[in-house]
Design a protein around this motif. Sequence first.
Motif, PDB file in Angstrom:
ATOM      1  N   LEU A 454       4.680  13.097  -3.305  1.00 40.42           N
ATOM      2  CA  LEU A 454       3.368  12.442  -3.281  1.00 40.42           C
ATOM      3  C   LEU A 454       2.477  13.052  -2.206  1.00 40.42           C
ATOM      4  O   LEU A 454       1.275  13.259  -2.415  1.00 40.42           O
ATOM      5  N   ALA A 455       3.058  13.340  -1.057  1.00 39.88           N
ATOM      6  CA  ALA A 455       2.281  13.958   0.017  1.00 39.88           C
ATOM      7  C   ALA A 455       1.747  15.321  -0.422  1.00 39.88           C
ATOM      8  O   ALA A 455       0.583  15.662  -0.162  1.00 39.88           O
ATOM      9  N   ASP A 456       2.588  16.087  -1.113  1.00 41.98           N
ATOM     10  CA  ASP A 456       2.141  17.399  -1.610  1.00 41.98           C
ATOM     11  C   ASP A 456       1.020  17.235  -2.635  1.00 41.98           C
ATOM     12  O   ASP A 456       0.044  17.994  -2.639  1.00 41.98           O
ATOM     13  N   ALA A 457       1.163  16.234  -3.493  1.00 36.75           N
ATOM     14  CA  ALA A 457       0.161  16.014  -4.540  1.00 36.75           C
ATOM     15  C   ALA A 457      -1.196  15.640  -3.960  1.00 36.75           C
ATOM     16  O   ALA A 457      -2.242  16.034  -4.497  1.00 36.75           O
ATOM     17  N   PHE A 458      -1.182  14.907  -2.857  1.00 33.64           N
ATOM     18  CA  PHE A 458      -2.446  14.466  -2.257  1.00 33.64           C
ATOM     19  C   PHE A 458      -2.875  15.342  -1.089  1.00 33.64           C
ATOM     20  O   PHE A 458      -3.900  15.061  -0.442  1.00 33.64           O
ATOM     21  N   GLY A 459      -2.098  16.387  -0.808  1.00 34.95           N
ATOM     22  CA  GLY A 459      -2.476  17.310   0.258  1.00 34.95           C
ATOM     23  C   GLY A 459      -2.521  16.663   1.628  1.00 34.95           C
ATOM     24  O   GLY A 459      -3.425  16.918   2.427  1.00 34.95           O
ATOM     25  N   CYS A 460      -1.525  15.815   1.914  1.00 38.70           N
ATOM     26  CA  CYS A 460      -1.493  15.138   3.203  1.00 38.70           C
ATOM     27  C   CYS A 460      -0.058  15.069   3.707  1.00 38.70           C
ATOM     28  O   CYS A 460       0.870  15.541   3.041  1.00 38.70           O
ATOM     29  N   SER A 461       0.120  14.505   4.878  1.00 39.06           N
ATOM     30  CA  SER A 461       1.473  14.307   5.395  1.00 39.06           C
ATOM     31  C   SER A 461       2.031  12.987   4.867  1.00 39.06           C
ATOM     32  O   SER A 461       1.289  12.131   4.374  1.00 39.06           O
ATOM     33  N   VAL A 462       3.344  12.807   4.988  1.00 38.27           N
ATOM     34  CA  VAL A 462       3.964  11.549   4.553  1.00 38.27           C
ATOM     35  C   VAL A 462       3.372  10.381   5.325  1.00 38.27           C
ATOM     36  O   VAL A 462       3.130   9.306   4.763  1.00 38.27           O
ATOM     37  N   ASN A 463       3.097  10.591   6.613  1.00 37.69           N
ATOM     38  CA  ASN A 463       2.546   9.505   7.429  1.00 37.69           C
ATOM     39  C   ASN A 463       1.126   9.121   7.024  1.00 37.69           C
ATOM     40  O   ASN A 463       0.655   8.034   7.385  1.00 37.69           O
ATOM     41  N   GLU A 464       0.450   9.999   6.272  1.00 36.54           N
ATOM     42  CA  GLU A 464      -0.910   9.701   5.817  1.00 36.54           C
ATOM     43  C   GLU A 464      -0.928   9.029   4.442  1.00 36.54           C
ATOM     44  O   GLU A 464      -1.985   8.614   3.975  1.00 36.54           O
ATOM     45  N   LEU A 465       0.227   8.930   3.790  1.00 36.90           N
ATOM     46  CA  LEU A 465       0.302   8.263   2.493  1.00 36.90           C
ATOM     47  C   LEU A 465       0.152   6.748   2.663  1.00 36.90           C
ATOM     48  O   LEU A 465       0.473   6.196   3.720  1.00 36.90           O
ATOM     49  N   PRO A 466      -0.293   6.064   1.618  1.00 40.93           N
ATOM     50  CA  PRO A 466      -0.289   4.596   1.645  1.00 40.93           C
ATOM     51  C   PRO A 466       1.134   4.090   1.389  1.00 40.93           C
ATOM     52  O   PRO A 466       1.429   3.452   0.368  1.00 40.93           O
ATOM     53  N   LEU A 467       2.013   4.411   2.330  1.00 45.90           N
ATOM     54  CA  LEU A 467       3.440   4.148   2.180  1.00 45.90           C
ATOM     55  C   LEU A 467       3.991   3.561   3.470  1.00 45.90           C
ATOM     56  O   LEU A 467       3.778   4.131   4.551  1.00 45.90           O
ATOM     57  N   SER A 468       4.700   2.448   3.367  1.00 44.81           N
ATOM     58  CA  SER A 468       5.281   1.804   4.544  1.00 44.81           C
ATOM     59  C   SER A 468       6.781   1.629   4.354  1.00 44.81           C
ATOM     60  O   SER A 468       7.248   1.342   3.248  1.00 44.81           O
ATOM     61  N   PHE A 469       7.517   1.787   5.453  1.00 44.38           N
ATOM     62  CA  PHE A 469       8.962   1.643   5.454  1.00 44.38           C
ATOM     63  C   PHE A 469       9.331   0.336   6.153  1.00 44.38           C
ATOM     64  O   PHE A 469       9.046   0.153   7.339  1.00 44.38           O
ATOM     65  N   VAL A 470       9.959  -0.557   5.400  1.00 41.06           N
ATOM     66  CA  VAL A 470      10.395  -1.840   5.942  1.00 41.06           C
ATOM     67  C   VAL A 470      11.900  -1.913   5.710  1.00 41.06           C
ATOM     68  O   VAL A 470      12.361  -2.125   4.585  1.00 41.06           O
ATOM     69  N   LEU A 471      12.668  -1.707   6.778  1.00 37.68           N
ATOM     70  CA  LEU A 471      14.104  -1.491   6.636  1.00 37.68           C
ATOM     71  C   LEU A 471      14.924  -2.627   7.235  1.00 37.68           C
ATOM     72  O   LEU A 471      14.553  -3.221   8.248  1.00 37.68           O
ATOM     73  N   SER A 472      16.042  -2.912   6.592  1.00 42.88           N
ATOM     74  CA  SER A 472      17.042  -3.822   7.145  1.00 42.88           C
ATOM     75  C   SER A 472      18.291  -2.991   7.417  1.00 42.88           C
ATOM     76  O   SER A 472      18.626  -2.092   6.659  1.00 42.88           O
ATOM     77  N   TRP A 473      18.962  -3.292   8.504  1.00 44.27           N
ATOM     78  CA  TRP A 473      20.153  -2.516   8.828  1.00 44.27           C
ATOM     79  C   TRP A 473      21.315  -3.449   9.138  1.00 44.27           C
ATOM     80  O   TRP A 473      21.140  -4.602   9.529  1.00 44.27           O
ATOM     81  N   TYR A 474      22.520  -2.921   8.926  1.00 41.34           N
ATOM     82  CA  TYR A 474      23.725  -3.649   9.304  1.00 41.34           C
ATOM     83  C   TYR A 474      24.743  -2.707   9.941  1.00 41.34           C
ATOM     84  O   TYR A 474      25.198  -2.925  11.048  1.00 41.34           O
ATOM     85  N   GLU A 475      25.086  -1.618   9.214  1.00 46.45           N
ATOM     86  CA  GLU A 475      26.146  -0.758   9.729  1.00 46.45           C
ATOM     87  C   GLU A 475      25.688   0.676   9.910  1.00 46.45           C
ATOM     88  O   GLU A 475      24.500   0.968   9.963  1.00 46.45           O
TER      89      GLU A 475
END
Length: 533
Positions: A454-475
Amino acid sequence: MEEKNMFCFQCEQTAGCTGCTGNTGVCGKKADTAQLQDELTGALIGLARAVDDTSAVSKKTWQTIIEGLFTTITNVSFDNAAIEDMIQKVRAEKDSLVGDCNKCQSPCGRTDEYDMQQLWNADEDIRSLKSLILFGIRGMAAYAYHAYVLNFEDPEVNQFFCEALFRIGYAESMDELLQTVLKVGEINLKCMALLDKANTQTYGTPEPTDVTLTVEKGPFIVVTGHDLKDLQLLLEQTNGKGINIYTHGEMLPAHAYPLLKKFPHLKGNFGTAWQNQQKEFDHIPAPILYTTNCLMPPKSSYIDRVFTTEVVAFPGTVHIDEQKDFTPVIEKALELGGYKEDQTFTGINGGTQVTTGFGHSAILSHADTVIEAVKSGAIRHFFLVAGCDGAKPGRNYYTEFVKQTPSDSIVLTLACGKFRFNDLNLGEIGGLPRLMDMGQCNDAYGAIQVAIALADAFGCSVNELPLSFVLSWYEQKAVCILLTLLHLGIKNIRLGPSLPAFLSPNILNFLVENYGIAPITTPEEDIKVLLKQ
């Protein structure tokens, strides 16, 4: 072995968010088991040093290192005898490399085993960085193992296990350790790519697949864990025997692989995530096969029908060895007989089916549709809500977060955290479901490939995409995935339900300042903030 309390803070549910220090950990691990796992880790560091000093390294050496690290992951082995056997296996492998070095009149100590108390008692910042490395490579070892059993390996990944173990034992420079922390993320990306290749070349490219939560009457077996090879072998050995197979937990994505879907007796999914197994398996009229981590101490009501394989072990249960003869599991299924009538179960939110199989190939096959939907405004934002589930209060945050995501957003998910919400129907955008399950935790590689495309398609970095990482962790697999995201420079990750106890204030501050990592707050507030970034 000297009796003393344990120290372990490698999982999210560690006591008091500081560390399990008594006779029993939150996971059910006893102090003597924790000590043996420390002893195993120290022996692995000695073996790594021996590898560093020799060029005569065989596949057996790499397998031993990978199996040894895998054995120490949370909820893998509760069996002291099995861990002791692994320790002896590691020592024997080291002896085969160093030969008569151990009998030398003037030993140099270069291949001595490491005393893990040195790590647990180290300066808190050194301990924090070394813990990140150790827990990261433990998680990565699980992925390397799953690839290895499918005859896929990467020399660079193998060699890095030794490099990282060496740094844990002997490095004291903050800069050197920090570089190694980020390198764990770099090499883990290669390892996940290796496993993705192993799975798809062996079983085909995952396809979007609806999976029922209904269990049909008659004999059945529940398979939990992550190892697709074990599932394949069980399907082959039960074919035509009148026994149905149901996945559980992280095995759910197996339904999406073409080769596995060809078995008509692979019927559906039983239960939800790993932490609910003591309730869901209570008096179950079927055997359960554990193929990897996520084993909780079985209750007396079903311990007689628990079977383990690979490095998973629990005292008093039947272990299926490397010959992979599942006859005892099959016989137990026929003996118990299953349910007398079909049983319709539901997910946490009342759904009677779930969908999986939206791997990177499936999503990118609709890349034009996705890109046009973003350009037209039909898709405003992407949320990757992914990671481990667990029993700790506060994890309902992820259910509420997904429920409250805007109708013009796409939710990507993977790993067992999805059982909090994967039975929800969020509708569609442009013919694509708003909620897409990309697979197991290792399929974070696929999510990264989608983000890069998607970043390549829009000519931007991953951090510039309308994309958010919401993570849960355990191990520990969640740890290596987080380090991979940091290696890629991905910022503003939301992490919960609590931050790792092994992050010292200084190391946490470094991650906050350089990567914008933040703890989850409330779904409403986090969605509001993330939509603006």
